[in-house]
Scaffold this active site. Structure first.
Site, PDB file in Angstrom:
ATOM      1  N   ASP A  32      -0.443   4.983   3.597  1.00 32.01           N
ATOM      2  CA  ASP A  32      -0.137   3.622   4.045  1.00 32.01           C
ATOM      3  C   ASP A  32       1.237   3.618   4.704  1.00 32.01           C
ATOM      4  O   ASP A  32       2.246   3.908   4.051  1.00 32.01           O
ATOM      5  CB  ASP A  32      -0.145   2.672   2.839  1.00 32.01           C
ATOM      6  CG  ASP A  32      -0.439   1.231   3.222  1.00 32.01           C
ATOM      7  OD1 ASP A  32       0.009   0.810   4.296  1.00 32.01           O
ATOM      8  OD2 ASP A  32      -1.107   0.541   2.434  1.00 32.01           O
ATOM      9  N   HIS A  57      -6.267  -5.031  -1.486  1.00 35.13           N
ATOM     10  CA  HIS A  57      -5.227  -5.277  -2.482  1.00 35.13           C
ATOM     11  C   HIS A  57      -4.529  -6.622  -2.292  1.00 35.13           C
ATOM     12  O   HIS A  57      -3.753  -7.040  -3.154  1.00 35.13           O
ATOM     13  CB  HIS A  57      -4.183  -4.162  -2.433  1.00 35.13           C
ATOM     14  CG  HIS A  57      -3.455  -4.103  -1.122  1.00 35.13           C
ATOM     15  ND1 HIS A  57      -4.028  -3.574   0.018  1.00 35.13           N
ATOM     16  CD2 HIS A  57      -2.215  -4.512  -0.761  1.00 35.13           C
ATOM     17  CE1 HIS A  57      -3.167  -3.666   1.013  1.00 35.13           C
ATOM     18  NE2 HIS A  57      -2.069  -4.230   0.569  1.00 35.13           N
ATOM     19  N   GLU A  70      -3.666  -2.908  10.042  1.00 36.22           N
ATOM     20  CA  GLU A  70      -3.801  -4.259   9.509  1.00 36.22           C
ATOM     21  C   GLU A  70      -3.262  -5.200  10.570  1.00 36.22           C
ATOM     22  O   GLU A  70      -2.073  -5.191  10.875  1.00 36.22           O
ATOM     23  CB  GLU A  70      -3.004  -4.421   8.213  1.00 36.22           C
ATOM     24  CG  GLU A  70      -3.117  -5.837   7.653  1.00 36.22           C
ATOM     25  CD  GLU A  70      -2.094  -6.125   6.565  1.00 36.22           C
ATOM     26  OE1 GLU A  70      -2.410  -6.890   5.646  1.00 36.22           O
ATOM     27  OE2 GLU A  70      -0.964  -5.606   6.651  1.00 36.22           O
TER      28      GLU A  70
END
Length: 551
Positions: A96, A328, A255
């Protein structure tokens, strides 16, 4: 097709996966220990939320060192072992990248804030106060409160899209970009199989910083509305592609909250910046604009169908879709998409079928394969999530009662996605021998890996079957996606077809018995069905079936 188009990805929350040290938080060795479990789900890529060194104000999304492992998770040697052991099982480890901001404890920021003329003085977004000493603009951070924080050392404000401990990097500075690309390539060299890039739509800031029209009683406007997808952002992203991903056998998925379906062609595909892009139209149905928990909008199954249709069609000719319904940052899909009275097992299987049969790479989130539900803890003091606390305070400032504000938290809190993994029905669900950092969900006696592995009718068994079906039926991987029954208010129906076969997927997302015309459904062979029987032209509440023209 590339390897990442043919596999199933699994988002893993390391802090809540498995604790091998009795410290109450998960470890990298815990992930290595459970690689057989991930393999049993058909997983080929595991996306880890951040494990880099961090003060953990935002559970690792505030990074102090991009090329070091946080001691709470283990060591760099543990990380190398995980990458190597996973590779033996044909599983790639995906990192990430949190590149919009750092921790305020990152050495870069500690140097930048010391003066206006040090080597890193321009690595962050600094602005003078207004004449009255107030913040430079009336922007509200994503987590609530002003997006600006005063720094005594510099006598200036710095910008933070998220928490005050997460100062935004200045991507306009070439040295910043070089440092970030170097950090990414460190992980490529270590053997990472790809990257998920966090909050990327915020990296380009507008040329002029000015007040916006307030959108709430606090006199502020969301920073999202003022900075997201600023023109010129793609120049940075194409540079990232050239400097990091090109020439390597990895994938990148960004994202990108706020990117519309008609813009995807610039972001993904052969000429786009990334291989895939998480867009949120189908999971933010109740938020037409900013994600303000206390002001959700009504939505229907037709709205969900439209969002999925737009994304599928937008990536049909160019690009690849990362299918997901949980992560998440989002509530559990059983509670998100279905009323409280719904049968949770049927609902979980319906959403699992949708996830695993859309065109694209399915991203399964930790615990989703067990049918996890939201938590509803009694007080805001029980919550760890910084966003939940901020949204709760904002709801109170908007005039909601404490009970009403807590209902918003119960509905949308990120902590619902972060409770520890439930491996068995022993103390702490087999997650830790210590005190878990978040409470174990109170359903762990019934919802756990050990019990569901023994039950052929469990949600876990359903997901494992779906993974096998994806491998057995190439149309689910390489086939076209064609929707039918577009106007039906409750049924999502589509075909997956390639040169070898044609499959029909029918999913009734309502609590009603639904009938439909059989003219558009010629297949009769049932491959998968979450109910005891399938009657042609009819679907029971929450029934999902996969049909084939021939076996």
């Amino acid at each position: 097709m590339k390897w990442w188009q043919k596999t199933i990805a699994y988002e893993l929350y390391p802090k809540s996966f498995l604790d091998t040290e009795g410290q109450g938080t998960g470890t990298i060795r815990g992930i290595t220990q459970k690689l057989d479990y991930l393999e049993s789900l058909g997983i080929g890529a595991v996306w880890l939320t951040p494990v880099c060194r961090s003060p953990m104000v935002d559970n690792g999304y505030d990074i102090a060192d991009y090329t070091d492992i946080d001691p709470s998770y283990g060591t760099m040697e543990d990380m190398k072992e995980l990458i190597a052991k996973a590779k033996e099982k044909n599983i790639r480890i995906v990192m990430d990248l949190v590149f919009n901001h750092t921790s305020d404890q990152n050495p870069w920021f500690l140097e930048s804030k010391m003066s206006k003329n040090n080597p890193k003085s321009s690595w962050y977004i600094w602005r003078d106060a207004k004449e009255d000493g107030s913040a430079p603009t009336n922007w509200r951070s994503i987590f609530g409160g002003s997006a600006w924080t005063w720094c005594e050392e510099r006598q200036q404000y710095y910008l933070h899209t998220f928490a005050s401990q997460q100062p935004d990097l200045n991507w306009a500075d070439e040295d910043v970009r070089k440092a970030l690309y170097q950090a990414a390539n460190f992980w490529v060299d270590l053997g990472a199989g790809g990257f998920r890039i966090d909050a990327i739509t915020y990296i380009r800031k507008p040329d002029e910083f000015k007040d916006g029209v307030p959108d709430a009683d606090d006199g502020m406007i969301s920073v999202h509305d003022m900075t997201a997808n600023t023109p010129g952002i793609l120049e940075y992203l194409y540079e990232f592609k050239r400097e990091v991903s090109e020439g390597h056998d990895i994938f990148t998925v960004a994202e990108a909250n706020g990117v519309s379906a008609d813009e995807l062609k610039y972001w993904v595909g052969e000429h786009g910046a990334f291989d895939m892009l998480f867009e949120f139209s189908h999971v933010n149905l109740e938020f037409k604009g900013v994600e303000t928990w206390c002001r959700p909008d009504p939505w229907t199954i037709s709205d969900l169908k439209r969002a999925l249709r737009n994304s599928q069609n937008a990536t049909k000719a160019n690009g690849w879709y990362p299918a997901f319904f949980e992560n998440h940052d989002k509530p559990r899909c059983i509670d998100h998409y279905f009323p409280e009275c719904s049968d949770p097992s049927s609902a979980a299987k319906a959403m699992g079928t949708l996830l695993m049969t859309l065109r694209g790479t399915p991203f399964l989130y930790q615990g989703q394969e067990l049918g996890y539900r939201n938590v509803a803890w009694p007080s805001i003091d029980c919550y760890n999530d910084i966003s939940s606390i901020g949204q709760y305070q904002f709801a109170l400032s908007e005039g909601l009662t404490e009970e009403e504000a807590m209902k918003c938290v119960h509905t949308f809190s990120r902590d619902s996605a972060r409770t520890p993994m439930q491996w068995d029905d022993t103390e702490n669900a087999g997650f830790s021998s210590g005190t878990p950092w978040l409470p174990i969900h109170d359903d762990y006696k019934e919802v756990n890996v050990e019990k569901e592995s023994r039950d052929p009718d469990s949600v876990l068994s359903w997901y494992r079957t779906l993974a096998e079906i994806r491998q057995e039926h190439s149309a689910l991987i390489s086939g076209d996606w064609t929707e039918f029954m577009k106007d039906d208010p409750d049924i999502i129906a589509y075909k997956r077809k390639n040169d070898e076969e044609e499959l029909y997927i029918l999913i009734n997302l309502s609590e009603k018995q639904r009938t439909f015309s059989t003219e558009s459904v010629t297949a009769e062979h049932v491959i998968l069905n979450n109910k005891d029987t399938y009657e042609k032209g009819s679907l029971s509440p929450l029934q999902c079936v996969i049909l084939a023209e021939k076996l």
